[in-house]
Design a protein around this motif. Structure first.
Motif, short mmCIF file in Angstrom:
data_model
loop_
_atom_site.label_atom_id
_atom_site.label_comp_id
_atom_site.label_asym_id
_atom_site.label_seq_id
_atom_site.Cartn_x
_atom_site.Cartn_y
_atom_site.Cartn_z
N PHE A 15 -0.16 0.91 14.46
CA PHE A 15 -0.01 2.12 13.67
C PHE A 15 -1.23 3.04 13.74
CE2 PHE A 15 2.71 -0.77 10.82
CZ PHE A 15 3.81 -0.56 11.63
N GLY A 16 -2.11 2.80 14.70
CA GLY A 16 -3.26 3.69 14.86
C GLY A 16 -4.25 3.62 13.72
N GLY A 17 -4.43 2.43 13.17
CA GLY A 17 -5.42 2.25 12.11
C GLY A 17 -4.84 1.85 10.78
N GLY A 18 -3.57 2.08 10.57
CA GLY A 18 -2.97 1.69 9.31
C GLY A 18 -1.83 2.61 8.90
N ILE A 19 -1.60 2.70 7.60
CA ILE A 19 -0.51 3.49 7.02
C ILE A 19 -1.09 4.73 6.36
CG2 ILE A 19 1.34 3.46 5.30
CD1 ILE A 19 1.52 0.43 5.78
N PRO A 20 -0.49 5.90 6.53
CA PRO A 20 -1.03 7.13 5.93
C PRO A 20 -1.19 7.01 4.42
CG PRO A 20 0.67 7.67 7.53
CD PRO A 20 0.70 6.18 7.37
N SER A 21 -2.32 7.48 3.91
CA SER A 21 -2.55 7.43 2.47
C SER A 21 -1.48 8.23 1.73
CB SER A 21 -3.94 8.00 2.14
OG SER A 21 -4.04 9.34 2.58
N GLY A 22 -1.18 7.81 0.52
CA GLY A 22 -0.13 8.45 -0.26
C GLY A 22 1.26 7.94 0.04
N SER A 23 1.39 6.92 0.89
CA SER A 23 2.70 6.43 1.31
C SER A 23 3.27 5.40 0.35
CB SER A 23 2.62 5.79 2.71
OG SER A 23 2.31 6.74 3.70
N VAL A 24 4.59 5.37 0.30
CA VAL A 24 5.33 4.31 -0.39
C VAL A 24 5.96 3.44 0.69
CG1 VAL A 24 7.24 3.76 -1.92
CG2 VAL A 24 5.78 5.73 -2.42
N VAL A 135 3.38 -0.54 -2.43
CA VAL A 135 4.17 -1.49 -1.66
C VAL A 135 5.23 -2.07 -2.59
CG1 VAL A 135 4.18 -3.57 -0.26
CG2 VAL A 135 2.19 -2.04 -0.21
N LEU A 136 6.50 -1.87 -2.25
CA LEU A 136 7.62 -2.37 -3.03
C LEU A 136 8.23 -3.56 -2.30
CD1 LEU A 136 9.33 1.06 -3.84
CD2 LEU A 136 7.51 -0.10 -5.13
N HIS A 137 8.15 -4.75 -2.91
CA HIS A 137 8.73 -5.95 -2.30
C HIS A 137 10.22 -5.94 -2.62
CE1 HIS A 137 8.41 -10.60 -1.72
NE2 HIS A 137 8.75 -9.98 -0.61
N ALA A 138 11.04 -5.63 -1.62
CA ALA A 138 12.47 -5.43 -1.81
C ALA A 138 13.22 -6.60 -1.17
CB ALA A 138 12.91 -4.11 -1.18
N ASP A 145 23.40 -3.67 -4.59
CA ASP A 145 22.79 -2.75 -5.55
C ASP A 145 22.72 -1.37 -4.93
OD1 ASP A 145 20.24 -3.25 -8.01
OD2 ASP A 145 21.10 -1.36 -7.36
N ARG A 146 23.36 -0.44 -5.58
CA ARG A 146 23.41 0.93 -5.05
C ARG A 146 22.02 1.56 -5.01
NH1 ARG A 146 25.75 3.70 -10.52
NH2 ARG A 146 23.96 3.23 -11.79
N ASN A 147 21.09 1.06 -5.83
CA ASN A 147 19.76 1.67 -5.86
C ASN A 147 18.87 1.26 -4.70
OD1 ASN A 147 20.08 3.28 -8.15
ND2 ASN A 147 19.58 1.60 -9.54
N ARG A 148 19.27 0.27 -3.89
CA ARG A 148 18.46 -0.08 -2.72
C ARG A 148 18.41 1.09 -1.74
NH1 ARG A 148 16.53 -4.74 -0.66
NH2 ARG A 148 16.00 -4.95 -2.89
N VAL A 149 19.50 1.83 -1.63
CA VAL A 149 19.49 2.98 -0.73
C VAL A 149 18.51 4.05 -1.24
CG1 VAL A 149 21.39 4.28 -1.81
CG2 VAL A 149 20.95 4.54 0.63
N VAL A 150 18.32 4.13 -2.55
CA VAL A 150 17.34 5.06 -3.12
C VAL A 150 15.93 4.62 -2.73
CG1 VAL A 150 16.42 6.05 -5.25
CG2 VAL A 150 18.87 5.61 -5.03
N THR A 151 15.68 3.32 -2.82
CA THR A 151 14.39 2.78 -2.40
C THR A 151 14.09 3.14 -0.95
OG1 THR A 151 14.63 0.92 -3.93
CG2 THR A 151 13.02 0.67 -2.17
N GLU A 152 15.08 2.92 -0.08
CA GLU A 152 14.88 3.18 1.34
C GLU A 152 14.72 4.66 1.63
OE1 GLU A 152 17.37 -0.62 3.15
OE2 GLU A 152 18.41 1.27 2.78
N GLN A 153 15.39 5.50 0.87
CA GLN A 153 15.29 6.94 1.10
C GLN A 153 13.93 7.47 0.65
OE1 GLN A 153 18.37 9.24 -0.78
NE2 GLN A 153 17.69 11.17 0.09
N ILE A 154 13.44 7.00 -0.50
CA ILE A 154 12.16 7.47 -1.01
C ILE A 154 10.99 6.93 -0.19
CG2 ILE A 154 10.57 7.29 -2.97
CD1 ILE A 154 12.78 9.32 -3.40
N ALA A 155 11.13 5.70 0.31
CA ALA A 155 10.03 5.06 1.04
C ALA A 155 9.65 5.86 2.27
CB ALA A 155 10.43 3.64 1.44
N LYS A 178 11.51 2.96 10.02
CA LYS A 178 11.15 4.25 9.40
C LYS A 178 9.64 4.30 9.18
CE LYS A 178 12.26 7.08 5.31
NZ LYS A 178 13.01 7.10 4.03
N PHE A 179 9.03 5.42 9.60
CA PHE A 179 7.59 5.57 9.44
C PHE A 179 7.26 7.06 9.39
CE2 PHE A 179 3.56 3.06 10.09
CZ PHE A 179 2.70 4.11 9.82
N ARG A 180 7.28 7.64 8.20
CA ARG A 180 6.90 9.05 8.07
C ARG A 180 5.40 9.19 8.31
NH1 ARG A 180 9.83 9.42 2.68
NH2 ARG A 180 11.96 10.11 3.17
#
Length: 206
Positions: A15-24, A135-138, A145-155, A178-180
């Protein structure tokens, strides 16, 4: 955005050093997998607020006291009546470039959809203000659970740990669909999860 190391060298290289700050980050895994090893490294690499919604705080602390790095990890017990408030209070105390781990997010996902969506929005803002990481352990399985798709969309980043038993071997593959703010992995990464996290260099046998 600054790249925040994950504490797992192979991922940081990819990932070129890690994960961008501010990420979920959503870490999806089977409950019986060794995914807690990945959480352990993410929690130890810098100051961390570890919010536990299922295991007791004592059990989490015991698993994080193997070396001095764990002194920078504060465990918050969110097994009570208002886990949303506990998690958000922990996020409010997040140090600059710190990490908050929610283990696991399932009990929060199972709540009212509107409240859960508002929680994720507040969590994102607090993590963004700190230039930190959430970091959300899912965990997979159980009732749909319909809310898992919300987790994936927000992440911003989705880690999908897939564990399979092949013959006499347990095979762990990490898929990053997925990697914004960066490049998702083009191929699954084969990991060795024993008492640590490393690359599995063994060959697959058809």
């Amino acid at each position: 955005m600054e790249a925040l190391p994950t504490g797992i060298s192979v991922l940081d290289r990819e990932f070129g050093g890690g994960i961008p700050s501010g990420s979920v980050v959503a870490l999806e895994a089977d409950p019986a997998s060794q995914s807690e090893l990945i959480l352990d490294r993410l929690a130890r690499v810098r100051e961390c607020r570890y919010v536990t919604t299922v295991r007791s705080a004592d059990a989490v602390e015991a698993s994080l006291t193997l070396d001095d790095e764990a002194d920078e990890t504060v465990v918050e017990d969110a097994t009570g009546d208002d886990p949303f408030a506990t998690a958000l209070d922990a996020a409010a105390e997040l140090s600059e470039r710190g990490t908050i781990v929610v283990d696991s997010v399932g009990p929060l996902e199972s709540d009212d959809g509107a409240e859960y969506g508002a929680f994720l929005g507040d969590l994102r803002r607090r993590v963004d203000d700190a230039d930190g990481l959430a970091v959300l352990h899912a965990l997979k399985g159980g009732a749909a659970d319909r809310n898992r798709v919300v987790t994936e969309q927000i992440a911003d980043v989705v880690f999908d740990l897939r564990t399979a038993v092949t013959g006499t071997e347990i095979v762990n593959r990490l898929v990053v669909p997925k990697f914004r703010g960066g490049a998702a992995l083009e191929e699954p990464l084969k990991l060795k999860l024993t008492d640590s996290v490393s690359v599995d260099t063994s060959r697959d046998i058809a």
